[in-house]
Each structure stands twice: as C-alpha cells, then as structure tokens.
Design an enzyme around this catalytic site. Sequence first.
Site, PDB file in Angstrom:
ATOM      1  N   GLU A 155       0.838  -1.193   0.000  1.00 60.18           N
ATOM      2  CA  GLU A 155       0.000   0.000   0.000  1.00 60.18           C
ATOM      3  C   GLU A 155       0.880   1.252   0.000  1.00 60.18           C
ATOM      4  O   GLU A 155       1.924   1.260   0.626  1.00 60.18           O
ATOM      5  CB  GLU A 155      -0.903   0.003   1.250  1.00 60.18           C
ATOM      6  CG  GLU A 155      -1.677  -1.303   1.388  1.00 60.18           C
ATOM      7  CD  GLU A 155      -2.451  -1.437   2.695  1.00 60.18           C
ATOM      8  OE1 GLU A 155      -2.780  -0.417   3.306  1.00 60.18           O
ATOM      9  OE2 GLU A 155      -2.715  -2.578   3.095  1.00 60.18           O
ATOM     10  N   GLU A 175      -9.829   5.843   2.829  1.00 62.25           N
ATOM     11  CA  GLU A 175     -10.237   5.062   3.992  1.00 62.25           C
ATOM     12  C   GLU A 175     -10.191   5.967   5.213  1.00 62.25           C
ATOM     13  O   GLU A 175      -9.265   6.767   5.351  1.00 62.25           O
ATOM     14  CB  GLU A 175      -9.280   3.883   4.188  1.00 62.25           C
ATOM     15  CG  GLU A 175      -9.523   3.083   5.460  1.00 62.25           C
ATOM     16  CD  GLU A 175      -8.576   1.889   5.614  1.00 62.25           C
ATOM     17  OE1 GLU A 175      -7.824   1.577   4.667  1.00 62.25           O
ATOM     18  OE2 GLU A 175      -8.580   1.277   6.684  1.00 62.25           O
TER      19      GLU A 175
END
Length: 410
Positions: free
Chosen positions: A214, A325
């Site tokens: 990520e 997120e």
Amino acid sequence: MDMKVKLVVWFLFMLTAPGLGSAARRRNLEVKRHLSRLNKPSIKSIKSPDGDIIDCIRISHQPAFDHPHLKNHTIQMMPSYHPEGLYRDGKRVGKKESGGITQLWHKNGRCPQGTIPVRRTREDDLLRASSIQSFGKKKHKTIPKPPSYAAPQPDLINQNGHQHAIAYVEGDQYYGAKATINVWDPKIQQTNEFSLSQLWLLGGSFASDLNSIEAGWQVSPDLYGDNNTRLFTYWTSDAYQATGCYNLLCSGFIQINNQIAMGASIYPLSSYRSSQYDISILVWKDPKEGNWWMQFGNDYVLGYWPAFLFSYLSDSASMIEWGGEVVNSESDGQHTTTQMGSGHFPEEGFGKSSYVRNIQVVDESNNLRAPKNIGTFTEQSSCYDIQLGRNGEWGDHFYYGGPGRNSNCQ
Ligand SMILES: *[C@@H]1O[C@H](CO)[C@@H](O)[C@H](O)[C@H]1NC(C)=O
Ligand SMILES: *[C@@H]1O[C@H](CO)[C@@H](O)[C@H](O)[C@H]1NC(C)=O
C-alpha cells in the site's frame, strides 16, 4: 551515603515500590530498546519546520538489514525494468505557482549521497501506541473487501469501523499499479482515527493469508502525533497480523533514494476552490528479480520490497484498489466527522472534491494500461462517496470522499 544507609534505603524502596513501578521501568527499558532498533546512527540530522527530525543514515544501515533473510543481501540500486505509462505525470493542476510537490523538510536541508532520509521515531510516538509491538502496524482487517464475482456480498462485518470509498479491479494477474492522487488535509475528529488516500496491491484471499502493498498519503494523529498530511507505505504478508508495518518501522522495505522520507510531510497541499496538488505513485514488479518497486512522482524511485517478504505477491497481485479510507470510531455514539479526501462529496468536482486520476495497472507484458471493468465500493455513500469518470487527459479517474457526519449520515 555510606553503604549501610544505601542498603537500608534500597530495602525500604523495594518494600514500598509498588509492582507498577517496576512495570513502568520495564516498559521504559523496552521503549529505549525499540527506539535504538528504529533510529540508526545518523551522519546528519535535519530539523523540519513541522518539528520532525530527519536522520540521514547510511543505506546499508537501514532497518531492512536487521532482517535475518537480508543479512547478505546485495542492494539493487536500480530496477532492471521500468514500465512506461500512457500519460505524462502532472505535478500541479490549474492556476498559479509552478514547482513540483515535495516534502516540507527540504526547506532545511538534504541528505548526502549514500544515505537515506529516515523520520526519527520519538519516545512520544511509541507511548501513543497501545503497545510497543503494535507501533507502526495497522489493526486487523482494515482492508476493504468489495463484492466480488465469486462472492457477490460485500464483507462488511469485519471492518472494525473502517469506511472506504474505492475503485477496484480484480480477476486478472496484475504486476503493478499507478495513480495520481490529489493531496488534501482532511480534519480528524479523534486522535485514534485516521484518513488516508492510497492504492492497494493485494494477493491471496481476504483471510489470514492476505498479502498487501500500500502507498499514498495519510493523516494519522496516533502514528505521527500531529495532523500533517504525510507520504506513507504499508506492507503485510499475513493480513496485518505478525508481518509488515508502515514506512520503515520494521525490516522489509529497502530504500535507495536520498531525497524522499517515508512518513514525512508532503508540501504544498490543495485548498478548496484554489490550487490543486497531486502525487503520482507507481508500484511495479521487477520481472527479473521479482522485487516490488515504488516510485514517487516522475523523479524518485524510492526502493523496493524484496519478493521473499510475500507469498501470493511473490508472483502477482490478484486485485488492485484505489481510494480513501477513514476510521469511524463513533466515539460520541454518532458517525465520525472525520473527513475523507477534501471532506467534500464527488458531485462538487474539480477544485472542491478530491480526485484520483490516470489510474492504470501493469499487465502480464509489463506495460501500463487502462484497467478493465473497474468496480466501485463504499459502505455508506451518504457519508463518503465515489464517482468514476473517463476522459482523454485524465484517463480513468474518480472523485471520492465526503464529510462523514451530516444530515444524511448520523
Ligand atoms: C551469509 O553469508 C555467510 C558467508 O557466506 C553464510 O555463512 C551465511 O549462512 C549467510 N547467511 C544467510 C542468511 O544467507
Ligand atoms: C488535530 O486536529 C484536531 C481537530 O481536527 C485538533 O483538536 C487537534 O488539536 C489537532 N492536533 C494537533 C497536534 O494539532
């Protein structure tokens, strides 16, 4: 004091010192030990205007080389292959001043050749974590699992209060991903919440064997002690359990670049109805060595995750996701007011809502191409939403985010 008095004082101290005292001393010792593992000896230190200390440490002294499998590792100073994209990387969109996006600490110095810049971890950073072991790690099961062709119901049960607005592709073998991500400074309601925008390269199932790489930007008061927007990376090979961490906070990622510090603040940031800034992130697999490389912007090849860290990803990724997120801890019994992206919904469009543009994947012939069959996913579109688009200059792109709590999201 003579010896006898000292002994008496010691004896009295031992009698009266509560167990807590020795636990605190033990923790203190643990903190000191962990700090010395993370903060390698530096040859130069730079004080950033945001209060960070950036230590320039020799490439060969970085935390990666504490890993037993990397004891004899020969550092790759260049990837053997670099995928070519369909688009030029813009650095600034619209209006006024020129000059690329960079990191705030550059205002006060640079790291010399042969070193890498590392954000120094402070005692306070460790003390904010729930435990020393959990410092620098994500909590379990924070990965968004969109509804898949195989299992058309989204798995919303195990999300731990995490909310997403993402675009994704799956069903192919992916050897990399790229995107240009608009950079903002979302407001965070609670220090134990965060807001981030990133890409995910995923392999394996969403069970305990998930592999993930990520990268993107994040605002995370718990991890960094402030509300700054920072560049970050993350990896795990077992669904956030024992392996992996943010940035260089464990052994894994091998950095070769002396200009960009993982976890350091990004500068400048976009503002509402004004200048917009974005960062390009490319992660790709070197077909020869098998390592996963990361590039920031046009100019900075940052380093790589060695292939052996992963199981599924040692071959290819089976899913790519892009988007935002946040943690919704509902601390006051209502939905959090923590913002995603700019804090504004996709409908508002450019200059107001946050975007991710020119999203691409690396295919089996190692070329960047437009992703096929892009899906979108959000748990509660009244809190944070996403809208896909496509045009010549921005290719496949989307606006995403929102304010969190509002009259339609309580
Ligand atoms: C590293 O190299 C030394 C000497 O060649 C060898 O004895 C050792 O087993 C190697 N360690 C690893 C982890 O490969
Ligand atoms: C971060 O922002 C919150 C409000 O969004 C504020 O209450 C807090 O003081 C800020 N923290 C720091 C370290 O600036």
